[in-house]
Design a protein around this motif. Sequence first.
Motif, PDB file in Angstrom:
ATOM      1  N   SER A  56     -23.662  47.101   1.344  1.00 24.83           N
ATOM      2  CA  SER A  56     -23.721  45.873   0.547  1.00 24.83           C
ATOM      3  C   SER A  56     -23.684  46.171  -0.945  1.00 24.83           C
ATOM      4  N   LEU A  57     -24.407  47.178  -1.371  1.00 24.27           N
ATOM      5  CA  LEU A  57     -24.398  47.549  -2.789  1.00 24.27           C
ATOM      6  C   LEU A  57     -23.045  48.105  -3.217  1.00 24.27           C
ATOM      7  N   LEU A  58     -22.375  48.840  -2.338  1.00 25.59           N
ATOM      8  CA  LEU A  58     -21.030  49.323  -2.657  1.00 25.59           C
ATOM      9  C   LEU A  58     -20.045  48.162  -2.778  1.00 25.59           C
ATOM     10  N   MET A  59     -20.158  47.190  -1.885  1.00 22.70           N
ATOM     11  CA  MET A  59     -19.279  46.023  -1.972  1.00 22.70           C
ATOM     12  C   MET A  59     -19.547  45.229  -3.246  1.00 22.70           C
ATOM     13  N   PHE A  60     -20.815  45.107  -3.624  1.00 23.12           N
ATOM     14  CA  PHE A  60     -21.155  44.418  -4.861  1.00 23.12           C
ATOM     15  C   PHE A  60     -20.582  45.176  -6.059  1.00 23.12           C
ATOM     16  N   SER A  61     -20.732  46.501  -6.080  1.00 26.65           N
ATOM     17  CA  SER A  61     -20.192  47.304  -7.181  1.00 26.65           C
ATOM     18  C   SER A  61     -18.683  47.153  -7.276  1.00 26.65           C
ATOM     19  N   TYR A  62     -18.006  47.152  -6.129  1.00 26.80           N
ATOM     20  CA  TYR A  62     -16.556  46.999  -6.142  1.00 26.80           C
ATOM     21  C   TYR A  62     -16.150  45.629  -6.670  1.00 26.80           C
ATOM     22  N   ALA A  63     -16.857  44.586  -6.253  1.00 24.14           N
ATOM     23  CA  ALA A  63     -16.525  43.238  -6.724  1.00 24.14           C
ATOM     24  C   ALA A  63     -16.743  43.117  -8.228  1.00 24.14           C
ATOM     25  N   VAL A  64     -17.804  43.707  -8.737  1.00 24.73           N
ATOM     26  CA  VAL A  64     -18.059  43.669 -10.181  1.00 24.73           C
ATOM     27  C   VAL A  64     -17.013  44.498 -10.924  1.00 24.73           C
ATOM     28  N   MET A  65     -16.631  45.650 -10.364  1.00 22.45           N
ATOM     29  CA  MET A  65     -15.577  46.468 -10.978  1.00 22.45           C
ATOM     30  C   MET A  65     -14.269  45.697 -11.065  1.00 22.45           C
ATOM     31  N   ALA A  66     -13.900  45.027  -9.984  1.00 20.19           N
ATOM     32  CA  ALA A  66     -12.647  44.272  -9.970  1.00 20.19           C
ATOM     33  C   ALA A  66     -12.681  43.137 -10.987  1.00 20.19           C
ATOM     34  N   GLY A  67     -13.812  42.454 -11.094  1.00 18.33           N
ATOM     35  CA  GLY A  67     -13.932  41.384 -12.087  1.00 18.33           C
ATOM     36  C   GLY A  67     -13.878  41.907 -13.513  1.00 18.33           C
ATOM     37  N   ALA A  68     -14.528  43.031 -13.771  1.00 13.97           N
ATOM     38  CA  ALA A  68     -14.502  43.613 -15.119  1.00 13.97           C
ATOM     39  C   ALA A  68     -13.100  44.076 -15.486  1.00 13.97           C
ATOM     40  N   ALA A  69     -12.407  44.697 -14.539  1.00 11.80           N
ATOM     41  CA  ALA A  69     -11.031  45.140 -14.808  1.00 11.80           C
ATOM     42  C   ALA A  69     -10.108  43.943 -15.023  1.00 11.80           C
ATOM     43  N   ARG A  70     -10.283  42.898 -14.235  1.00 10.61           N
ATOM     44  CA  ARG A  70      -9.447  41.698 -14.381  1.00 10.61           C
ATOM     45  C   ARG A  70      -9.676  41.033 -15.733  1.00 10.61           C
ATOM     46  N   ASP A  71     -10.940  40.891 -16.145  1.00  8.99           N
ATOM     47  CA  ASP A  71     -11.239  40.249 -17.427  1.00  8.99           C
ATOM     48  C   ASP A  71     -10.698  41.057 -18.598  1.00  8.99           C
ATOM     49  N   ALA A  72     -10.869  42.375 -18.553  1.00  8.89           N
ATOM     50  CA  ALA A  72     -10.382  43.214 -19.646  1.00  8.89           C
ATOM     51  C   ALA A  72      -8.857  43.240 -19.687  1.00  8.89           C
ATOM     52  N   THR A  73      -8.227  43.271 -18.532  1.00 12.20           N
ATOM     53  CA  THR A  73      -6.763  43.254 -18.488  1.00 12.20           C
ATOM     54  C   THR A  73      -6.230  41.923 -18.991  1.00 12.20           C
TER      55      THR A  73
END
Length: 145
Positions: free
Chosen positions: A45-62
Amino acid sequence: MPESLVHVNAAISSLRACLRGASAVEFALVLPVLLLMLFGTLQVSLLMFSYAVMAGAARDATRAMAVCTFTDTGRAEAQARNNLPAWVNAGDWKFTSSIGDDVSMTISVDPAKASVISFLPLLSGQLTTHVTMRKEPLQSGGGAC
């Protein structure tokens, strides 16, 4: 009461006494499996949360690079870094970004460091997300920024 019933009652009583510790033994056998399932579920669950936050951060910065809010990759990476989970050390994140006709950002981290607990070695390699967007023209119609 006949003597044979007395012996049967005594045998049943002694059998009942022998079964008292059975539930403790069964619990001791089942507990490691339950703990493994509990901590495994928590880690996934924590890995899935980290991945979702990573994807959102990359999307916002891009997106910020695509609409010319950021014209250099350093500022976009700093924005992405601010949106990532705080329990991962800042030096553990790896960023790759580029600005051209398309803008892209890749964020990766070791899965063992992306989770608060590292109980099970679930994944080898890197936990990675990649986002690519086409650079948008300026609103005034003057082409890309």
